[in-house]
Design a protein around this motif. Structure first.
Motif, PDB file in Angstrom:
ATOM      1  N   ASN A  37       0.723  -1.292  -0.063  1.00 18.96           N
ATOM      2  CA  ASN A  37      -0.003   0.025  -0.106  1.00 18.96           C
ATOM      3  C   ASN A  37       0.842   1.157  -0.051  1.00 18.96           C
ATOM      4  O   ASN A  37       1.407   1.556   0.867  1.00 18.96           O
ATOM      5  N   VAL A  38       0.898   1.963  -1.128  1.00 15.84           N
ATOM      6  CA  VAL A  38       1.980   2.779  -1.147  1.00 15.84           C
ATOM      7  C   VAL A  38       1.373   4.103  -0.744  1.00 15.84           C
ATOM      8  O   VAL A  38       1.998   5.133  -0.611  1.00 15.84           O
ATOM      9  N   SER A  39       0.092   4.353  -0.566  1.00 14.35           N
ATOM     10  CA  SER A  39      -0.578   5.388  -0.020  1.00 14.35           C
ATOM     11  C   SER A  39      -0.918   5.356   1.600  1.00 14.35           C
ATOM     12  O   SER A  39      -1.779   5.943   2.213  1.00 14.35           O
ATOM     13  N   SER A  42      -0.827   8.763   3.714  1.00 15.92           N
ATOM     14  CA  SER A  42      -2.199   9.487   3.423  1.00 15.92           C
ATOM     15  C   SER A  42      -3.197   8.761   4.445  1.00 15.92           C
ATOM     16  O   SER A  42      -4.139   9.274   4.962  1.00 15.92           O
ATOM     17  N   SER A  67       6.753  10.181   6.035  1.00 19.15           N
ATOM     18  CA  SER A  67       5.776  10.839   5.522  1.00 19.15           C
ATOM     19  C   SER A  67       6.080  10.876   4.088  1.00 19.15           C
ATOM     20  O   SER A  67       7.223  10.626   3.423  1.00 19.15           O
ATOM     21  N   ASN A  68       5.227  11.335   3.085  1.00 18.86           N
ATOM     22  CA  ASN A  68       5.442  11.690   1.717  1.00 18.86           C
ATOM     23  C   ASN A  68       5.720  10.036   1.054  1.00 18.86           C
ATOM     24  O   ASN A  68       6.683  10.139   0.154  1.00 18.86           O
ATOM     25  N   LEU A  69       5.215   9.142   1.422  1.00 18.31           N
ATOM     26  CA  LEU A  69       5.743   7.721   1.303  1.00 18.31           C
ATOM     27  C   LEU A  69       5.397   7.535  -0.137  1.00 18.31           C
ATOM     28  O   LEU A  69       4.050   7.708  -0.697  1.00 18.31           O
ATOM     29  N   THR A  70       6.275   6.987  -1.266  1.00 17.93           N
ATOM     30  CA  THR A  70       5.794   6.387  -2.358  1.00 17.93           C
ATOM     31  C   THR A  70       6.653   5.190  -2.645  1.00 17.93           C
ATOM     32  O   THR A  70       7.375   4.631  -1.756  1.00 17.93           O
ATOM     33  N   ALA A  71       6.306   4.588  -3.620  1.00 15.21           N
ATOM     34  CA  ALA A  71       7.078   3.144  -3.885  1.00 15.21           C
ATOM     35  C   ALA A  71       8.476   3.473  -4.012  1.00 15.21           C
ATOM     36  O   ALA A  71       9.152   2.379  -3.878  1.00 15.21           O
ATOM     37  N   PHE A  72       8.965   4.575  -4.227  1.00 17.10           N
ATOM     38  CA  PHE A  72      10.572   4.739  -4.724  1.00 17.10           C
ATOM     39  C   PHE A  72      11.235   5.660  -3.490  1.00 17.10           C
ATOM     40  O   PHE A  72      12.490   5.694  -3.395  1.00 17.10           O
ATOM     41  N   ALA A  74      10.563   8.593   0.320  1.00 23.28           N
ATOM     42  CA  ALA A  74       9.972   9.104   1.463  1.00 23.28           C
ATOM     43  C   ALA A  74      10.558  10.138   2.120  1.00 23.28           C
ATOM     44  O   ALA A  74      12.036  10.284   2.025  1.00 23.28           O
TER      45      ALA A  74
END
Length: 119
Positions: A37-39, A42, A67-72, A74
């Protein structure tokens, strides 16, 4: 269906491998429970998720906020005065896979990290 870019092939292969490993260990889980879960930042509110920085040295692990977590990548909020090394492992609460990180920027009390993809 569009062909996937060749730069994503290693990532896709890695995620498939991780999914297969998890499904072997959790045969009673729903397949949707095994997807990353890349979101999650949020979902966990405006402050993000809790994480733990695991150093390569025998130093104790340090808590952080993710925070600002993405697949690549944070952003991590760390304790004031903490010297974060250029590379470390990040464990995020509620996630099975730990991520190897490389620091790409530093600000007072915060660091931006990129997740290293396995070779």
């Amino acid at each position: 269906m569009r062909p996937k870019p060749s730069c994503l092939s290693p990532l896709v292969d890695f995620l498939r491998e991780q999914s297969a490993i998890l499904s072997d260990h959790c045969s009673s889980c729903e397949r949707s429970d095994l997807t990353m879960n890349v979101s999650s930042a949020s979902r966990d509110g405006p402050m993000g998720s809790y994480g733990e920085i695991i150093f390569d040295s025998p130093s104790p692990a340090v808590d952080c906020r993710v925070s600002n977590l993405t697949a690549f990548a944070a952003t991590l909020t760390v304790p004031a005065g903490l010297v974060v090394p250029d590379g470390f492992t990040l464990a995020i609460a509620g996630e099975v896979v730990m991520r190897r990180c490389r620091v790409v920027w530093r600000r007072r009390g915060r660091v931006g990290v990129a997740f290293e993809m396995p070779a």
